[in-house]
Scaffold this motif. Structure first.
Motif, PDB file in Angstrom:
ATOM      1  N   SER A  68      48.060  37.275  43.023  1.00 42.71           N
ATOM      2  CA  SER A  68      47.498  37.679  44.090  1.00 42.71           C
ATOM      3  C   SER A  68      46.881  39.114  43.362  1.00 42.71           C
ATOM      4  N   LYS A  72      42.981  40.273  42.254  1.00 44.78           N
ATOM      5  CA  LYS A  72      42.346  41.421  42.487  1.00 44.78           C
ATOM      6  C   LYS A  72      41.879  42.299  41.473  1.00 44.78           C
ATOM      7  N   ASP A  73      42.820  42.187  40.222  1.00 49.06           N
ATOM      8  CA  ASP A  73      42.380  43.059  39.156  1.00 49.06           C
ATOM      9  C   ASP A  73      41.189  42.419  38.457  1.00 49.06           C
ATOM     10  N   ILE A  75      38.664  40.677  39.824  1.00 52.72           N
ATOM     11  CA  ILE A  75      37.405  41.074  40.691  1.00 52.72           C
ATOM     12  C   ILE A  75      36.857  42.563  40.373  1.00 52.72           C
ATOM     13  N   VAL A  76      37.830  43.484  40.197  1.00 54.62           N
ATOM     14  CA  VAL A  76      37.517  44.790  40.041  1.00 54.62           C
ATOM     15  C   VAL A  76      36.905  44.907  38.687  1.00 54.62           C
TER      16      VAL A  76
END
Length: 300
Positions: A68, A72-73, A75-76
């Motif tokens: 997870s 997130k990393d 996507i950033v």
């Protein structure tokens, strides 16, 4: 002396058993086991529930948490990369290189124009019956009129234009691909005729065939007229499902244009791609490396 038998068939009878003591009467049943209760219930708090009624769910393990966090990393990082891409759009560099590149016209498009193009693309992709909704149709007609004015500025002698968005081109346009098939046929037919010998053989080499096919895949992107430009864009996934939606996700940096570049025919083996770093030319590479370049052949 004979021993007495033990099976009870002969001899003395077996000794009588000692009488058993009477059984005590049954007592009251044991009290039920006490249920485990929560500390709140033990303290008499209202609404407390027993531990037996609580169902515990297994939380994510270390591997799930790591996956997870990595997502997130990613996507950033992608968002940051897309912001940098906007800084590479043609608007960012054209002014400084204008005198060294092809004549170019910029037709500004609004976010409403972009949404109308996407809506028209989806309308066609779904095979929807009937006309496009009136609002989108009106927006596209106004955009086509602006494109027509820009094309007129190239003059009647212009061979055509190459049209693109600020960042990418519609080179996947199915409309252009269909044209490309016919152009390939025409070029190979002309090559066969030019290479025919007196005895009916075709005297040509593999490189000439490759160059002809490659040239056709480029030439099919030459557009004539505003309606042609719109039709090209509406048959391109790169434009309508990739680039425009991406640009719309950065409204604070919106500066999108339809870029019209005067068409200049260049043999594919002589088309080069330049690499610039720190505002300095650092390298050149052949765009179509499968086409061998004859150093003595004319470029124009």
């Amino acid at each position: 002396m004979m021993s007495a038998p033990t099976d009870g068939s002969l001899g003395s009878p077996p000794a009588a058993e000692a009488p058993k003591p009477p059984r005590a009467p049954p007592g009251p049943p044991p009290p039920p086991l006490a249920k485990k209760v929560s500390p709140a219930a033990a303290a008499g708090h209202a609404g407390a529930v027993t531990l037996e009624s609580i169902s515990l769910r297994k939380g994510p393990g270390p591997a799930q948490k790591d996956a997870s966090a990595e997502l997130k990393d990613a996507i950033v990082a992608e968002a940051a990369a897309n912001k940098r891409l906007r800084d590479c759009d043609i608007e960012a560099w054209y002014t400084e290189l204008e005198e060294h590149t092809f004549p170019t016209a910029f037709v500004g498009i609004t976010e409403d124009d972009a949404r109308a193009l996407i809506a028209a693309y989806n309308h066609r992709a779904r095979g929807a019956e009937g006309p496009l909704p009136a609002e989108s149709q009106t927006v596209l007609e106004a955009l086509e009129a602006r494109l027509a004015l820009a094309l007129d500025a190239f003059g009647p002698s212009a061979e055509g234009v190459f049209a693109k968005l600020s960042s990418r081109s519609p080179k996947d346009s199915t409309m252009c691909h269909e044209r490309g098939i016919q152009i390939v046929c025409d070029k190979l037919t002309a090559l066969r005729s030019a290479s025919a010998t007196a005895d009916g053989r075709v005297d040509t080499d593999e490189n000439a065939v490759i160059a002809a096919v490659t040239a056709a895949t480029i030439e099919c992107l030459k557009l004539h007229g505003a309606a042609d430009v719109i039709a090209c864009f509406l048959t391109s996934d790169r434009v309508c499902t990739d680039d425009l939606p991406l640009a719309l996700s950065f409204p604070d940096k919106w500066s999108q244009h339809i870029v019209l570049r005067q068409w200049v025919t260049i043999p594919p083996q002589f088309e080069l791609r330049a690499f610039v770093f720190g505002r300095k030319l650092t390298g050149l590479a052949q765009c179509e490396p499968h086409c061998a370049a004859d150093q003595n052949a004319p470029i124009g």
